[in-house]
Design a protein around this motif. Structure first.
Motif: not given
Length: 533
Positions: A310-322
């Motif tokens: 979950i933590r890793d996915r949150i980081a990926l999502v945060a980086d993916a969208y502006d």
């Protein structure tokens, strides 16, 4: 987006001119997905007590969702409603439309819909509706004309082949269908099944008609947005049937057209793909889109009691969208959340805790807030809203689909006003989200605590306002525990603002330490932090 509607009370939400520098209304909204057929049957009028939900019934239940009074605490507190298809259709679900400008007669009349829009807008609730652009019903007059007359102008509104092109669909399904039982009959393309022929969006006449349909709902009917169904399938490139550049280009033009009618109009897309593909659509093709990978990762993490993915996915999502992405747990196409979580109420609370403290635009599927259960087939995940143990408050008649067997204990009446219930947990979280700017307007900073079961992140905005979110994803309590922070803070006690029990512990230098009772299984804390320097 607000409309210049033909409905009177919708004007209460409209503005004389859009402020393009203002924060879009949907950035801070909590949405609630409703299947009209299953939400509430009316108790008066021509459709009363027929076992099918309708607009009069839904209107009567709006105060449950938001009564328009910020001082009250008895409503759920949502800001916007997404309506699943409301048009005439031969199916119960409505995703195969036969008239795009109609209201399903089982749900009421256009006047009933306008009255619903008025009542929602009076309470400050925005309304978005499902719009199906990819396909229509094979009983739609467009397709009936096209199938019966090869020389009809409507023929080119669909996609045809004389011989089977020889490829199947994205999940191995048959996509080319004979127009009749004659083995030499021409074939048409229908990605989902033969009853849903795909529209040919290369044809300018089709695009013009779909824009006219959009104009009708925006200007004449007063809706505030569209949820755009199955948009990754809009335009194929031979055997490539998902996420083509032509699809994105078409949507950018369509989205711009909607905003030319109302700059505040909102579009959210269903792009059931990986995060990198979803990001291609935002923000030009649609304002935002649903984050399916994040939703499944949250459920999987709670079922394993491991927060690391979950933590890793949150980081990926945060980086993916502006821009804020549409977050959710389940929707009308998936087994109910409570069912996926093994009917564990504590897991369901933890899932809500994560959803409503993360960045994004959260969507709640009707009944999720009371632990509504249900697995496939699809009608079983779209059963009537459980207002009480008897089902009679949904309808005095036999409902179109039976309620779930556990409705006796999982219903609104049983949980309303009980502080430990799942319903009150959702209400408290929605109120917290609205009253805490750091939970809506701030970036997320995932932390890396030493215990895999602990999900911890900081929400911090540009002014330095910040809070620490801690969720135990396992059922096992964790005693004395220190959560490392990303930067030092002044020493002081832990102050939880989530409405949970008072935590025992302190802030000291670069950590938040939980002592005494520690962190119980599936427990949430939202710790107020001093402003960052």
């Amino acid at each position: 987006m607000l409309i210049l509607p033909a409905v009177s009370c919708a004007m209460a939400l409209s503005q004389p001119a859009a402020d393009t520098t203002a924060r879009p209304w949907w950035h801070d909204a909590v949405f609630y997905e409703v299947f009209v057929r299953s939400f509430a049957d009316s108790t008066d009028g021509p459709l009363a007590n027929d076992g099918v939900g309708d607009f009069r019934g839904l209107t009567a239940r709006l105060d449950y969702l938001n009564d328009g009074d910020p001082a009250t605490t008895t409503d759920l507190g949502i800001d916007a409603i997404w309506l699943m298809p409301i048009n005439e259709s031969p199916s119960y679900h409505g995703y195969d439309i036969v008239d795009y400008k109609s209201i399903d007669a089982e749900y009421g009349t256009p006047e009933d819909f306008r009255a619903f829009i008025d009542a929602a807008h009076e309470r400050g609730i925005r309304i978005i509706i499902d719009l199906v652009l990819n396909h229509c019903s094979n009983r739609h007059p467009w397709f009936e004309e096209a199938a019966s007359d090869p020389d009809s102008p409507k023929r080119d509104w669909f996609i045809w082949a004389d011989q089977d092109p020889g490829y199947r669909g994205p999940w191995g399904q048959q996509v080319w269908h004979r127009v009749s039982h004659d083995q030499d009959a021409p074939l048409y393309y229908g990605c989902f099944y033969r009853g849903m022929p795909d529209l040919n969006l290369h044809n300018p006449a089709v695009t013009a008609e779909l824009k006219e349909i959009a104009r009708f709902w925006i200007q004449d009917m007063g809706v505030d947005g569209f949820r755009l169904d199955a948009i990754k399938h809009l335009i194929e490139d031979g055997a490539t049937q998902e996420n083509t550049q032509a699809t994105i280009d078409w949507l950018e033009d369509f989205n711009a057209y909607c905003k030319s009618l109302n700059p505040d109009f909102f579009t959210v897309g269903e792009v059931w793909s990986t995060t990198d593909q979803v990001a291609r659509y935002i923000p030009a093709a649609v304002d935002t889109a649903f984050e399916f990978d994040l939703a499944q990762t949250i459920i999987d993490g709670l079922n394993t009691g491991d927060a690391t993915k979950i933590r890793d996915r949150i980081a990926l999502v945060a980086d993916a969208y502006d821009t804020p992405v549409a977050t959710f747990l389940t929707n009308h196409d998936q087994a109910r959340l409570m069912t996926q979580l093994g009917e564990s109420e504590s897991k369901a609370k933890a899932a809500a805790s994560i959803l409503l403290t993360l960045p994004g635009v959260p969507f709640i599927y009707y009944g999720e807030e009371i632990g509504h259960t249900g697995g496939k087939p699809d009608p079983n995940i779209r059963t009537p809203m459980q207002w009480d143990a008897t089902g009679e408050t949904f309808s005095a008649a036999e409902p179109w689909r039976a309620a779930q067997p556990d409705a006796v204990r999982r219903n609104v009446r049983e949980q309303q006003g009980h502080p430990g219930s799942l319903l009150e947990h959702y209400r408290r979280l929605i109120d917290l989200r609205k009253s805490t700017p750091a939970l809506t307007q701030a970036r997320v900073i995932p932390l890396d605590p030493p215990e895999d079961a602990i999900l911890a992140f900081i929400r911090r905005d540009d002014t330095g306002r910040q809070c620490l979110v801690v969720v135990n994803t396992s059922a096992d309590p964790i005693g004395w525990y220190a959560v490392p922070l990303d930067q030092p803070v002044p020493p002081g006690p832990l102050r939880d603002i989530s409405g949970n029990r008072r935590p025992f512990g302190s802030l000291s230098d670069d950590r938040a330490t939980f002592r005494g009772g520690g962190i119980r299984g599936h427990e949430l804390f939202v710790i107020e932090l001093p402003n960052a320097g």
